[in-house]
Motif scaffolding. Structure first.
Motif, mmCIF file in Angstrom:
data_model
loop_
_atom_site.group_PDB
_atom_site.id
_atom_site.type_symbol
_atom_site.label_atom_id
_atom_site.label_comp_id
_atom_site.label_asym_id
_atom_site.label_seq_id
_atom_site.Cartn_x
_atom_site.Cartn_y
_atom_site.Cartn_z
ATOM 1 N N THR A 91 1.152 -0.724 0.273
ATOM 2 C CA THR A 91 0.285 -0.169 -0.076
ATOM 3 C C THR A 91 1.104 1.511 0.127
ATOM 4 O O THR A 91 2.339 1.222 0.403
ATOM 5 N N VAL A 92 0.216 2.836 -0.360
ATOM 6 C CA VAL A 92 0.763 3.687 -0.020
ATOM 7 C C VAL A 92 1.748 4.272 0.878
ATOM 8 O O VAL A 92 2.665 4.336 1.661
ATOM 9 N N GLU A 93 0.270 3.372 1.933
ATOM 10 C CA GLU A 93 1.511 3.619 3.494
ATOM 11 C C GLU A 93 2.274 2.906 3.539
ATOM 12 O O GLU A 93 3.447 3.311 4.544
ATOM 13 N N GLU A 94 2.518 1.731 3.503
ATOM 14 C CA GLU A 94 3.582 0.783 3.596
ATOM 15 C C GLU A 94 4.943 1.124 3.061
ATOM 16 O O GLU A 94 5.525 1.399 3.704
ATOM 17 N N ILE A 95 4.463 1.502 1.578
ATOM 18 C CA ILE A 95 5.873 1.937 0.930
ATOM 19 C C ILE A 95 6.753 3.281 1.665
ATOM 20 O O ILE A 95 7.783 3.277 2.010
ATOM 21 N N GLU A 96 5.195 4.268 1.948
ATOM 22 C CA GLU A 96 5.785 5.593 2.438
ATOM 23 C C GLU A 96 6.226 5.517 3.636
ATOM 24 O O GLU A 96 7.344 6.094 4.082
ATOM 25 N N ARG A 97 6.549 4.555 4.624
ATOM 26 C CA ARG A 97 6.680 4.190 6.562
ATOM 27 C C ARG A 97 7.996 3.733 6.119
ATOM 28 O O ARG A 97 9.223 4.309 6.407
ATOM 29 N N ASN A 98 8.206 2.877 5.156
ATOM 30 C CA ASN A 98 9.550 1.865 4.466
ATOM 31 C C ASN A 98 10.657 3.215 4.602
ATOM 32 O O ASN A 98 11.222 2.280 4.482
ATOM 33 N N MET A 99 10.086 4.191 3.168
ATOM 34 C CA MET A 99 11.310 4.546 2.262
ATOM 35 C C MET A 99 11.322 5.721 3.528
ATOM 36 O O MET A 99 12.753 5.936 4.048
ATOM 37 N N ALA A 100 10.474 6.334 4.790
ATOM 38 C CA ALA A 100 10.869 7.015 5.623
ATOM 39 C C ALA A 100 11.876 6.478 6.458
ATOM 40 O O ALA A 100 12.471 6.717 7.767
ATOM 41 N N MET A 101 12.266 4.833 6.842
ATOM 42 C CA MET A 101 12.529 4.653 7.368
ATOM 43 C C MET A 101 14.008 4.322 6.991
ATOM 44 O O MET A 101 15.101 3.891 7.460
ATOM 45 N N SER A 102 14.469 4.301 6.117
ATOM 46 C CA SER A 102 15.620 4.466 5.389
ATOM 47 C C SER A 102 16.715 5.649 5.145
ATOM 48 O O SER A 102 16.427 6.774 5.395
ATOM 49 N N THR A 103 17.577 4.989 6.247
ATOM 50 C CA THR A 103 18.280 6.222 7.143
ATOM 51 C C THR A 103 19.208 6.089 6.238
ATOM 52 O O THR A 103 20.796 6.699 7.092
ATOM 53 N N GLY A 104 20.113 4.998 5.723
ATOM 54 C CA GLY A 104 21.694 4.573 5.269
ATOM 55 C C GLY A 104 21.502 2.838 4.986
ATOM 56 O O GLY A 104 20.465 2.509 4.794
#
Length: 130
Positions: free
Chosen positions: A3-16
């Motif tokens: 889902t859009v929410e899952e994709i956005e959440r996973n992107m936000a957790m990408s910090t390295g």
């Protein structure tokens, strides 16, 4: 596809990144965050599209690049700037099922470590991974 929410959440957790994924085109790799995005949104084609432009001298001469995909009515525009809003390259995509309205990826000329030592490449990353 997530889902859009899952994709956005996973992107936000990408910090390295811990891993660099080698693209099939030489001199191009991508990070954990981009790999996750490609899996979540079924968009390995987006990595291919960006990588395909890196052979163009007008593109590859920029050590830092910002690539923005904008989607409307299942059509998209992929636009590359030099990071200062100077448009260098634009590609129109006649159909996509990409679930987000837009996404920005950075490409930077850099180095990463492999088991065989340091390698130089264009690295595609999520902005929060920079």
């Amino acid at each position: 596809m997530k889902t859009v929410e899952e994709i956005e959440r996973n992107m936000a957790m990408s910090t390295g990144t811990q891993n660099y994924y080698k693209h099939w085109l030489p001199g191009v790799c991508y990070t954990d965050g981009v790999h996750q995005l490609a899996n979540d949104a079924d968009c390995f084609w987006l990595i291919d599209a960006i990588a395909s432009h890196l052979g163009n001298n007008k593109v590859r001469c920029h050590a830092f690049q910002s690539w923005k995909l904008t989607v409307k009515n299942n059509k998209a525009t992929l636009r590359m700037t030099d990071g200062n809003d100077n448009v260098i390259k634009t590609q129109r995509i006649s159909f996509t099922d990409f679930p987000l309205d837009e996404v920005t990826l950075f490409v930077e000329w850099g180095s990463y470590m492999t088991t065989n030592g340091e390698k130089r490449a264009f690295i595609i990353m999520i902005p929060s991974e920079r």
